[in-house]
Design a protein around this motif. Sequence first.
Motif, mmCIF file in Angstrom:
data_model
loop_
_atom_site.group_PDB
_atom_site.id
_atom_site.type_symbol
_atom_site.label_atom_id
_atom_site.label_comp_id
_atom_site.label_asym_id
_atom_site.label_seq_id
_atom_site.Cartn_x
_atom_site.Cartn_y
_atom_site.Cartn_z
ATOM 1 N N SER A 98 0.802 -1.221 0.000
ATOM 2 C CA SER A 98 0.000 0.000 0.000
ATOM 3 C C SER A 98 0.837 1.274 0.000
ATOM 4 N N VAL A 99 2.109 1.166 0.377
ATOM 5 C CA VAL A 99 2.957 2.361 0.447
ATOM 6 C C VAL A 99 4.146 2.301 -0.502
ATOM 7 N N LYS A 100 4.330 1.174 -1.156
ATOM 8 C CA LYS A 100 5.469 1.000 -2.039
ATOM 9 C C LYS A 100 5.465 2.054 -3.140
ATOM 10 N N GLY A 101 6.603 2.692 -3.327
ATOM 11 C CA GLY A 101 6.715 3.747 -4.327
ATOM 12 C C GLY A 101 6.381 5.126 -3.811
ATOM 13 N N ARG A 102 5.783 5.199 -2.628
ATOM 14 C CA ARG A 102 5.429 6.497 -2.047
ATOM 15 C C ARG A 102 6.209 6.794 -0.764
ATOM 16 N N PHE A 103 6.487 5.755 0.010
ATOM 17 C CA PHE A 103 7.192 5.915 1.285
ATOM 18 C C PHE A 103 8.621 5.377 1.152
ATOM 19 N N THR A 104 9.528 5.997 1.914
ATOM 20 C CA THR A 104 10.913 5.533 1.948
ATOM 21 C C THR A 104 11.398 5.486 3.392
ATOM 22 N N ILE A 105 11.896 4.334 3.798
ATOM 23 C CA ILE A 105 12.472 4.191 5.125
ATOM 24 C C ILE A 105 13.982 4.305 5.022
ATOM 25 N N SER A 106 14.586 4.964 5.999
ATOM 26 C CA SER A 106 16.039 5.093 6.028
ATOM 27 C C SER A 106 16.485 5.180 7.482
ATOM 28 N N ARG A 107 17.767 4.981 7.693
ATOM 29 C CA ARG A 107 18.290 5.075 9.057
ATOM 30 C C ARG A 107 19.652 5.729 9.039
ATOM 31 N N ASP A 108 19.961 6.395 10.129
ATOM 32 C CA ASP A 108 21.267 7.003 10.332
ATOM 33 C C ASP A 108 21.791 6.445 11.651
ATOM 34 N N ASN A 109 22.655 5.456 11.566
ATOM 35 C CA ASN A 109 23.142 4.808 12.786
ATOM 36 C C ASN A 109 23.995 5.742 13.630
ATOM 37 N N ALA A 110 24.627 6.724 13.015
ATOM 38 C CA ALA A 110 25.435 7.683 13.771
ATOM 39 C C ALA A 110 24.559 8.584 14.633
ATOM 40 N N LYS A 111 23.322 8.807 14.177
ATOM 41 C CA LYS A 111 22.392 9.660 14.922
ATOM 42 C C LYS A 111 21.344 8.859 15.677
ATOM 43 N N ASN A 112 21.443 7.526 15.623
ATOM 44 C CA ASN A 112 20.454 6.678 16.298
ATOM 45 C C ASN A 112 19.026 7.043 15.898
ATOM 46 N N THR A 113 18.820 7.249 14.621
ATOM 47 C CA THR A 113 17.519 7.714 14.151
ATOM 48 C C THR A 113 17.086 6.943 12.904
ATOM 49 N N VAL A 114 15.801 6.635 12.855
ATOM 50 C CA VAL A 114 15.198 6.038 11.669
ATOM 51 C C VAL A 114 14.138 7.004 11.156
ATOM 52 N N TYR A 115 14.005 7.065 9.842
ATOM 53 C CA TYR A 115 13.109 8.024 9.208
ATOM 54 C C TYR A 115 12.081 7.304 8.343
ATOM 55 N N LEU A 116 10.963 7.977 8.129
ATOM 56 C CA LEU A 116 9.984 7.508 7.159
ATOM 57 C C LEU A 116 9.545 8.730 6.346
ATOM 58 N N GLN A 117 10.024 8.799 5.118
ATOM 59 C CA GLN A 117 9.614 9.861 4.203
ATOM 60 C C GLN A 117 8.343 9.407 3.507
#
Length: 124
Positions: free
Chosen positions: A63-82
């Motif tokens: 349902s979100v493929k192509g619209r949402f992007t998950i990413s992570r920054d291990n140096a900042k201990n943060t995960v994102y959802l665009q």
Amino acid sequence: QVQLVESGGGLVQAGGSLRLSCAASGRTFRSYVLGWFRQAPGKEREFVAAISRSVGINSYADSVKGRFTISRDNAKNTVYLQMNSLKLEDTAVYYCAADSGLRLEVRPREYDYWGQGTQVTVSS
């Protein structure tokens, strides 16, 4: 023990974008698979996206493929959802979660730690 705190939710018009962030405590952040889930009123919590411990392997709900992007920054201990091209049906409370296993799990029960959630509301 991992503590997760989501941010970035809000009200957005259909077709718009939001970026969710999830900040984690602890020095073992990179040891966890991270996932995003959502729960709309009256519905079960559902899988949105997951990302492997190291950069490069992601999984998305259809349902979100192509619209949402998950990413992570291990140096900042943060995960994102665009989230782009948002639709009315994306309205939900969004949760991030951490799993100490190796696989990109889609079942909420596989995840060990959860944030408190952030509300995303998409209006017409």
